[in-house]
Design a protein around this motif. Sequence first.
Motif, PDB file in Angstrom:
ATOM      1  N   SER A   1     -15.336   4.705  -1.615  1.00 28.03           N
ATOM      2  CA  SER A   1     -14.280   3.709  -1.713  1.00 28.03           C
ATOM      3  C   SER A   1     -13.398   3.880  -2.927  1.00 28.03           C
ATOM      4  O   SER A   1     -12.290   3.368  -2.980  1.00 28.03           O
ATOM      5  N   ASP A   2     -13.858   4.591  -3.938  1.00 29.08           N
ATOM      6  CA  ASP A   2     -13.057   4.798  -5.131  1.00 29.08           C
ATOM      7  C   ASP A   2     -12.760   6.281  -5.302  1.00 29.08           C
ATOM      8  O   ASP A   2     -13.525   7.134  -4.870  1.00 29.08           O
ATOM      9  N   VAL A   3     -11.659   6.574  -5.984  1.00 24.08           N
ATOM     10  CA  VAL A   3     -11.338   7.971  -6.240  1.00 24.08           C
ATOM     11  C   VAL A   3     -12.259   8.502  -7.326  1.00 24.08           C
ATOM     12  O   VAL A   3     -12.881   7.739  -8.056  1.00 24.08           O
ATOM     13  N   PRO A   4     -12.376   9.828  -7.436  1.00 27.37           N
ATOM     14  CA  PRO A   4     -13.220  10.396  -8.487  1.00 27.37           C
ATOM     15  C   PRO A   4     -12.806   9.902  -9.865  1.00 27.37           C
ATOM     16  O   PRO A   4     -11.666   9.529 -10.098  1.00 27.37           O
ATOM     17  N   ASP A   5     -13.762   9.895 -10.786  1.00 28.59           N
ATOM     18  CA  ASP A   5     -13.509   9.385 -12.131  1.00 28.59           C
ATOM     19  C   ASP A   5     -12.648  10.375 -12.909  1.00 28.59           C
ATOM     20  O   ASP A   5     -13.132  11.311 -13.526  1.00 28.59           O
TER      21      ASP A   5
ATOM     22  N   PRO B   1       8.391  -7.902  -4.869  1.00 32.22           N
ATOM     23  CA  PRO B   1       7.409  -8.963  -5.106  1.00 32.22           C
ATOM     24  C   PRO B   1       6.167  -8.748  -4.249  1.00 32.22           C
ATOM     25  O   PRO B   1       6.261  -8.459  -3.054  1.00 32.22           O
ATOM     26  N   ALA B   2       4.991  -8.852  -4.866  1.00 29.78           N
ATOM     27  CA  ALA B   2       3.757  -8.560  -4.146  1.00 29.78           C
ATOM     28  C   ALA B   2       2.595  -9.316  -4.773  1.00 29.78           C
ATOM     29  O   ALA B   2       2.610  -9.634  -5.965  1.00 29.78           O
ATOM     30  N   ARG B   3       1.606  -9.608  -3.944  1.00 31.00           N
ATOM     31  CA  ARG B   3       0.377 -10.192  -4.456  1.00 31.00           C
ATOM     32  C   ARG B   3      -0.512  -9.119  -5.089  1.00 31.00           C
ATOM     33  O   ARG B   3      -1.289  -9.394  -5.994  1.00 31.00           O
ATOM     34  N   ARG B   4      -0.367  -7.866  -4.586  1.00 31.95           N
ATOM     35  CA  ARG B   4      -1.199  -6.769  -5.054  1.00 31.95           C
ATOM     36  C   ARG B   4      -0.551  -5.467  -4.633  1.00 31.95           C
ATOM     37  O   ARG B   4       0.091  -5.392  -3.581  1.00 31.95           O
ATOM     38  N   ARG B   5      -0.708  -4.439  -5.468  1.00 33.43           N
ATOM     39  CA  ARG B   5      -0.191  -3.111  -5.159  1.00 33.43           C
ATOM     40  C   ARG B   5      -1.338  -2.116  -5.229  1.00 33.43           C
ATOM     41  O   ARG B   5      -2.077  -2.092  -6.215  1.00 33.43           O
ATOM     42  N   VAL B   6      -1.452  -1.283  -4.192  1.00 32.66           N
ATOM     43  CA  VAL B   6      -2.594  -0.374  -4.074  1.00 32.66           C
ATOM     44  C   VAL B   6      -2.082   1.030  -3.776  1.00 32.66           C
ATOM     45  O   VAL B   6      -1.291   1.229  -2.848  1.00 32.66           O
ATOM     46  N   LEU B   7      -2.549   2.000  -4.559  1.00 35.92           N
ATOM     47  CA  LEU B   7      -2.299   3.407  -4.258  1.00 35.92           C
ATOM     48  C   LEU B   7      -3.522   3.952  -3.545  1.00 35.92           C
ATOM     49  O   LEU B   7      -4.625   3.961  -4.094  1.00 35.92           O
ATOM     50  N   VAL B   8      -3.319   4.404  -2.315  1.00 34.02           N
ATOM     51  CA  VAL B   8      -4.395   4.943  -1.484  1.00 34.02           C
ATOM     52  C   VAL B   8      -4.258   6.457  -1.534  1.00 34.02           C
ATOM     53  O   VAL B   8      -3.418   7.044  -0.868  1.00 34.02           O
ATOM     54  N   LEU B   9      -5.097   7.081  -2.339  1.00 35.53           N
ATOM     55  CA  LEU B   9      -4.855   8.456  -2.748  1.00 35.53           C
ATOM     56  C   LEU B   9      -5.846   9.429  -2.127  1.00 35.53           C
ATOM     57  O   LEU B   9      -7.046   9.175  -2.069  1.00 35.53           O
TER      58      LEU B   9
ATOM     59  N   PHE C   1      -1.110  -0.706 -10.416  1.00 35.74           N
ATOM     60  CA  PHE C   1      -1.667  -0.333  -9.119  1.00 35.74           C
ATOM     61  C   PHE C   1      -3.186  -0.273  -9.181  1.00 35.74           C
ATOM     62  O   PHE C   1      -3.760   0.247 -10.131  1.00 35.74           O
ATOM     63  N   ASP C   2      -3.825  -0.806  -8.134  1.00 35.56           N
ATOM     64  CA  ASP C   2      -5.228  -0.500  -7.896  1.00 35.56           C
ATOM     65  C   ASP C   2      -5.284   0.872  -7.240  1.00 35.56           C
ATOM     66  O   ASP C   2      -4.400   1.231  -6.449  1.00 35.56           O
ATOM     67  N   LEU C   3      -6.311   1.631  -7.554  1.00 36.38           N
ATOM     68  CA  LEU C   3      -6.422   3.002  -7.070  1.00 36.38           C
ATOM     69  C   LEU C   3      -7.667   3.122  -6.208  1.00 36.38           C
ATOM     70  O   LEU C   3      -8.777   2.856  -6.659  1.00 36.38           O
ATOM     71  N   VAL C   4      -7.477   3.507  -4.928  1.00 35.43           N
ATOM     72  CA  VAL C   4      -8.601   3.650  -4.009  1.00 35.43           C
ATOM     73  C   VAL C   4      -8.470   4.967  -3.248  1.00 35.43           C
ATOM     74  O   VAL C   4      -7.404   5.577  -3.202  1.00 35.43           O
ATOM     75  N   SER C   5      -9.565   5.396  -2.668  1.00 30.65           N
ATOM     76  CA  SER C   5      -9.605   6.642  -1.915  1.00 30.65           C
ATOM     77  C   SER C   5      -9.121   6.435  -0.483  1.00 30.65           C
ATOM     78  O   SER C   5      -9.327   5.376   0.117  1.00 30.65           O
TER      79      SER C   5
ATOM     80  N   LEU D   1       0.846  -1.187   0.000  1.00 35.12           N
ATOM     81  CA  LEU D   1       0.000   0.000   0.000  1.00 35.12           C
ATOM     82  C   LEU D   1       0.882   1.238   0.000  1.00 35.12           C
ATOM     83  O   LEU D   1       1.825   1.337   0.796  1.00 35.12           O
ATOM     84  N   VAL D   2       0.581   2.176  -0.869  1.00 37.55           N
ATOM     85  CA  VAL D   2       1.244   3.485  -0.849  1.00 37.55           C
ATOM     86  C   VAL D   2       0.179   4.519  -0.540  1.00 37.55           C
ATOM     87  O   VAL D   2      -0.790   4.671  -1.282  1.00 37.55           O
ATOM     88  N   ILE D   3       0.319   5.212   0.577  1.00 37.91           N
ATOM     89  CA  ILE D   3      -0.639   6.246   0.960  1.00 37.91           C
ATOM     90  C   ILE D   3      -0.046   7.596   0.570  1.00 37.91           C
ATOM     91  O   ILE D   3       1.105   7.908   0.910  1.00 37.91           O
ATOM     92  N   ALA D   4      -0.807   8.376  -0.185  1.00 35.89           N
ATOM     93  CA  ALA D   4      -0.229   9.573  -0.790  1.00 35.89           C
ATOM     94  C   ALA D   4      -1.286  10.624  -1.047  1.00 35.89           C
ATOM     95  O   ALA D   4      -2.484  10.329  -1.123  1.00 35.89           O
ATOM     96  N   LYS D   5      -0.816  11.854  -1.203  1.00 34.93           N
ATOM     97  CA  LYS D   5      -1.654  12.957  -1.659  1.00 34.93           C
ATOM     98  C   LYS D   5      -1.433  13.171  -3.154  1.00 34.93           C
ATOM     99  O   LYS D   5      -0.316  13.012  -3.659  1.00 34.93           O
ATOM    100  N   ASP D   6      -2.493  13.547  -3.838  1.00 35.57           N
ATOM    101  CA  ASP D   6      -2.358  13.976  -5.215  1.00 35.57           C
ATOM    102  C   ASP D   6      -1.415  15.186  -5.239  1.00 35.57           C
ATOM    103  O   ASP D   6      -1.625  16.142  -4.483  1.00 35.57           O
TER     104      ASP D   6
END
Length: 230
Positions: free
Chosen positions: A74-78, A57-65, A89-93, A14-19
């Motif tokens: 649960s999802d970021v704006p379109d 190596p990872a099972r999944r990579r997620v950007l928590v933006l 990366f999967d992209l989530v809010s 998981l990467v937690i970040a600001k736009d």
Amino acid sequence: MSARLPASAPVTLLVIAKDPVPGRVKTRLTPPYTPREAAALAEAALADTLHTVLRIPARRRVLVLDVPGDNGISDVPDRVPGPWLPPGFDLVSQGSGGLDERIATAFAHCDRGPALLVGMDTPQLTADLVATVGRDGHDAWLGPAADGGFWALGLADPSRAATLVRGVPMSTDRTGAIQRRRLVEAGLSVGDLPVLRDVDTAADAAEVAACCPPGSRFAAALNSLAGAGR
């Protein structure tokens, strides 16, 4: 005790970040940098971090933006994120609430198995610094930051994040120590990751750039500003 996968199972990263929008990120860099320059440095740090995570190596990579106009769904704006986001990366809010709440929310996006969360403020991150996470038999991992916070938090059972993180005071010089104590008091064995320095101030930026691996976008961005007279 909840069941979990073996310690050798690949982690969810998981990467937690600001736009990286001017005026919203790296405000402590202004001055000496302008809001646009600070955002450019933030974007470069985020890009370095994401590309490093791609090499782990990872099972999944997620950007928590955290993005402008985020309403906590649960999802970021379109919209299409910037060119700093590579494929994979999967992209989530991040959702709403304080940083402790948003970290807990980030871990809620994980399935079973170990998970590691890192921020966007340590572009000097390399894959080998987190190589033990999920593989050495610990229940949790913590990467302390030089300013007293933490740059990484890993949990063998991410479903426990809400009780382990919520209520920890963030952005203080005791945040890392308090978070580690919370993990230990919950009966978890904690693996200690190396201490890294966050990029908060101009002095931090210079020191971190000097530690970045070859090809660092962050170091290049900082050097370009220096070349322009900054």
